[in-house]
Motif scaffolding. Structure first.
Motif, PDB file in Angstrom:
ATOM      1  N   LYS A 207       0.768  -1.316   0.055  1.00 21.42           N
ATOM      2  CA  LYS A 207       0.002  -0.013   0.126  1.00 21.42           C
ATOM      3  C   LYS A 207       1.024   1.301  -0.101  1.00 21.42           C
ATOM      4  O   LYS A 207       1.817   1.358   0.991  1.00 21.42           O
ATOM      5  CB  LYS A 207      -1.189   0.076   1.222  1.00 21.42           C
ATOM      6  CG  LYS A 207      -1.860   1.138   1.382  1.00 21.42           C
ATOM      7  CD  LYS A 207      -2.828   1.297   2.426  1.00 21.42           C
ATOM      8  CE  LYS A 207      -2.089   1.099   3.721  1.00 21.42           C
ATOM      9  NZ  LYS A 207      -3.018   1.008   5.008  1.00 21.42           N
ATOM     10  N   PRO A 208       0.731   1.966  -0.890  1.00 23.68           N
ATOM     11  CA  PRO A 208       1.700   3.041  -1.097  1.00 23.68           C
ATOM     12  C   PRO A 208       1.310   4.227  -0.099  1.00 23.68           C
ATOM     13  O   PRO A 208       0.305   4.540   0.284  1.00 23.68           O
ATOM     14  CB  PRO A 208       1.557   3.918  -2.530  1.00 23.68           C
ATOM     15  CG  PRO A 208      -0.114   3.262  -2.839  1.00 23.68           C
ATOM     16  CD  PRO A 208      -0.217   1.991  -2.123  1.00 23.68           C
ATOM     17  N   ALA A 209       2.258   4.999   0.397  1.00 21.67           N
ATOM     18  CA  ALA A 209       2.014   5.977   1.517  1.00 21.67           C
ATOM     19  C   ALA A 209       3.516   6.826   1.446  1.00 21.67           C
ATOM     20  O   ALA A 209       4.296   6.606   1.226  1.00 21.67           O
ATOM     21  CB  ALA A 209       1.986   5.564   2.811  1.00 21.67           C
ATOM     22  N   ARG A 210       3.138   8.205   2.054  1.00 24.08           N
ATOM     23  CA  ARG A 210       4.375   8.930   2.180  1.00 24.08           C
ATOM     24  C   ARG A 210       5.167   8.550   3.542  1.00 24.08           C
ATOM     25  O   ARG A 210       4.788   7.729   4.622  1.00 24.08           O
ATOM     26  CB  ARG A 210       4.021  10.606   2.566  1.00 24.08           C
ATOM     27  CG  ARG A 210       3.040  11.023   1.346  1.00 24.08           C
ATOM     28  CD  ARG A 210       2.544  12.294   2.028  1.00 24.08           C
ATOM     29  NE  ARG A 210       1.653  12.024   3.115  1.00 24.08           N
ATOM     30  CZ  ARG A 210       1.302  13.017   3.866  1.00 24.08           C
ATOM     31  NH1 ARG A 210       1.541  14.364   3.614  1.00 24.08           N
ATOM     32  NH2 ARG A 210       0.462  12.878   5.156  1.00 24.08           N
ATOM     33  N   LEU A 211       6.613   8.951   3.381  1.00 26.67           N
ATOM     34  CA  LEU A 211       7.220   8.456   4.563  1.00 26.67           C
ATOM     35  C   LEU A 211       6.793   9.141   5.833  1.00 26.67           C
ATOM     36  O   LEU A 211       6.650   8.421   6.991  1.00 26.67           O
ATOM     37  CB  LEU A 211       8.839   9.054   4.370  1.00 26.67           C
ATOM     38  CG  LEU A 211       9.871   8.260   3.515  1.00 26.67           C
ATOM     39  CD1 LEU A 211      11.116   9.078   3.419  1.00 26.67           C
ATOM     40  CD2 LEU A 211       9.973   6.833   3.819  1.00 26.67           C
ATOM     41  N   HIS A 212       6.185  10.018   5.711  1.00 23.94           N
ATOM     42  CA  HIS A 212       5.430  10.988   6.884  1.00 23.94           C
ATOM     43  C   HIS A 212       4.332  10.289   7.343  1.00 23.94           C
ATOM     44  O   HIS A 212       4.004  10.218   8.714  1.00 23.94           O
ATOM     45  CB  HIS A 212       5.116  12.597   6.584  1.00 23.94           C
ATOM     46  CG  HIS A 212       5.086  13.287   7.653  1.00 23.94           C
ATOM     47  ND1 HIS A 212       6.102  13.704   8.406  1.00 23.94           N
ATOM     48  CD2 HIS A 212       4.044  13.810   8.370  1.00 23.94           C
ATOM     49  CE1 HIS A 212       5.619  14.654   9.604  1.00 23.94           C
ATOM     50  NE2 HIS A 212       4.407  14.581   9.490  1.00 23.94           N
ATOM     51  N   ASP A 213       3.848   9.329   6.634  1.00 17.13           N
ATOM     52  CA  ASP A 213       2.615   8.461   7.056  1.00 17.13           C
ATOM     53  C   ASP A 213       3.200   7.551   7.987  1.00 17.13           C
ATOM     54  O   ASP A 213       2.339   6.790   9.119  1.00 17.13           O
ATOM     55  CB  ASP A 213       1.958   7.983   6.012  1.00 17.13           C
ATOM     56  CG  ASP A 213       1.221   8.839   5.265  1.00 17.13           C
ATOM     57  OD1 ASP A 213       0.813   9.784   5.662  1.00 17.13           O
ATOM     58  OD2 ASP A 213       1.016   8.717   4.024  1.00 17.13           O
TER      59      ASP A 213
END
Length: 404
Positions: A329-335
Motif C-alpha cells: 500500500k503506497p504512502a508517504r514517509l511521513h505517514d
C-alpha cells in the motif's frame, strides 16, 4: 533634546539629526494624535511625543526605520526580507516564499502601492490562482494567502499602512490530507520484505521511521554520536535541511524538540550493523570519502555511499519504488510517523506509564494540544515501556523465528 514640531491641532512631526559631523541630515516622521486624553493634557502629550521621538531615534540608529513614502509591494518586500525574514524565518521557508512570490505574487501585486491594495485585490488574486490551477490543493491556496497576509501584516505593524487588508479576507478553508495508516500485520509484512530485499541502509531507515516516529529531516541528521546502544536510544538534536542557496545545513529540530527516543533492541542491533558497515566503507574509500563538507568528522548513519548527506527526497523516492515493486500500500514517509503515533495512542491504558503527554513528547510536538488536534480521528521510564510495547507488537515470536 527631542525635536518636535506642531503641525496642526492633532498633527506633529518628529525630527532626528543623523550622520557624521559635516554630513548630517534630518529624518522626519509625522505623528497624528487621536487620543482625547492626550490632547487635553500638555504634560501627557509631551511625554508621549518624547517617548515616540526616542523610539524613532533608536529605529534610525539601528537601521530599522522605513520612510513612510509611497512604496510599491515589490519595494516593501525588499525591506521585509532584509529587516524581518532573514532573522526570523529559516532558510527553507525563505526559499519557498521567494519561489511563490517571484512566480505568482510579485507579478500580480508588484507595481501596486501598498496603500492601494484592498481586500478585493487579494480575493481576485486567489480566484485567478484557483482558475489557472484547477486541481490545486487547498493547502496551496492557503499558503499564498498566508504569505500575502504575513507581508502586509508587517507593513501594518511598521505603520506603513493603516491596517492589513488581508485580515478582511476570509481565510481559505484548508482541507487536511488524510494520512495512510498501516496495520500491525502490514508493518510485519513490510519488515519481512525489507529483510529480504532492501539494502541495509534503506532497511534501517524505514524501520527507524516506523518504530521511532521521527521526522524525515531528523532521520537524515542522525550521526554516530546520537546512537546510544547501551540504552537502545537515539538522540534527536538536529534536522537536515537543503536549500539551493546554502546547500546542506543542520538546524535545530522543529519546535526545538530536542529529545531522546527509545527503540526496540532488534532495530538498534541493525543500526549497529549499519554503523559498522559505514565505518568500514569510510576506511575502504580513504581519500575518496567525501563526508559532510562543513564537518568532515561527522559520520551520518543514513548518509550517501561517500558520506555526504542524502538529498531529502531520496528516501521517499526509494520507498515509492519499493512499494510499487512489492505491491505494498503506497504512502508517504511521513505517514510512518502518523502510523507510529496512532499505534501509541491505541496503547494508552494498556501500557503502564503511557499517556498522551508521553506520546506528545516522543513525537516532539510543541504541546499536547498539537497531538490531540492531529490524532483525535514523559518520562524516560515511560519511553522505555513504549519501545518495549512497539517491539512486542512488531516482532512477534513468529517474525523473530523467521529472520536472523
Amino acid at each position: 533634546m527631542p525635536s518636535i514640531e506642531k503641525r496642526g491641532e492633532k498633527s506633529f512631526r518628529l525630527i532626528v539629526e543623523v550622520g557624521t559631523k559635516g554630513k548630517r541630515k534630518k529624518e522626519r516622521k509625522p505623528i497624528r494624535i487621536e487620543d482625547p486624553a492626550l490632547l487635553k493634557s500638555k504634560r501627557k502629550l509631551r511625554a508621549y511625543l518624547e517617548e515616540e521621538w526616542y523610539k524613532f531615534k533608536a529605529e534610525i540608529e539601528a537601521g530599522a526605520y522605513i520612510k513612510p513614502e509611497k512604496r510599491t509591494f515589490n519595494m516593501f518586500v525588499t525591506d521585509w526580507e532584509s529587516k524581518y525574514a532573514l532573522d526570523h524565518l529559516d532558510d527553507k521557508t525563505i526559499e519557498t516564499y521567494e519561489y511563490i512570490m517571484g512566480k505568482e505574487i510579485k507579478p500580480w501585486f508588484g507595481d501596486m502601492y501598498l496603500e492601494d491594495i484592498q481586500p478585493i485585490h487579494i480575493l481576485n488574486f486567489l480566484d485567478e490562482y484557483k482558475k489557472q490551477n484547477e486541481n490545486i490543493s487547498s493547502s496551496s491556496i492557503h499558503a499564498r494567502y498566508r504569505i500575502i497576509r504575513d507581508i502586509l501584516g508587517k507593513a501594518a505593524d511598521w505603520k506603513i499602512i493603516k491596517e492589513n487588508p488581508a485580515l478582511s479576507v476570509k481565510r481559505p478553508k484548508q482541507e487536511y490530507r488524510e494520512y495512510e495508516i498501516y496495520t500491525e500485520e502490514e508493518i510485519q509484512y513490510i519488515f519481512e520484505l525489507l529483510d529480504q530485499y532492501a539494502p541495509l541502509r534503506n532497511r534501517v531507515f524505514i524501520k527507524f521511521a516506523f518504530t521511532g516516529g521521527f521526522r524525515r529531516g531528523e532521520l537524515l541528521a542522525i550521526d554516530e554520536s546520537d546512537l546510544l546502544f547501551d540504552t537502545n536510544q537515539v538522540r534527536v538534536d538536529e534536522s537536515l535541511q537543503y536549500t539551493k542557496k546554502h546547500g546542506y545545513t543542520f538546524k535545530e529540530p522543529k519546535n526545538k524538540s530536542f529529545r531522546t527516543i527509545a527503540l526496540p533492541s532488534e532495530v538498534m542491533n541493525e543500526a549497529a550493523l549499519l554503523l559498522r558497515e559505514t565505518r568500514k566503507n569510510r576506511m575502504r574509500l580513504g581519500e575518496l570519502w567525501i563526508g559532510y563538507e562543513k564537518d568532515p568528522s561527522k559520520l551520518l548513519l543514513f548518509g550517501s555511499d561517500y558520506g555526504k548527506p542524502q538529498y531529502p527526497t531520496s528516501p521517499n523516492t526509494w520507498w515509492q519504488r519499493f512499494t510499487k515493486r512489492h505491491k505494498i500500500k503506497p504512502a508517504r514517509l511521513h505517514d510512518m510517523r502518523h502510523t507510529h503515533a496512532t499505534m501509541l495512542i491505541n496503547q494508552i491504558g494498556k501500557v503502564p506509564g503511557l499517556n498522551i503527554k508521553a506520546v506528545s513528547e516522543r513525537l516532539g510536538h510543541a504541546n499536547v494540544q498539537t497531538t490531540l488536534n492531529i490524532y483525535t480521528h514523559s518520562n524516560n521510564e515511560a519511553d522505555v515501556l513504549v519501545a518495549d510495547a512497539i517491539g512486542n507488537m512488531l516482532y512477534s515470536e513468529h517474525l523473530k523465528s523467521g529472520t536472523n
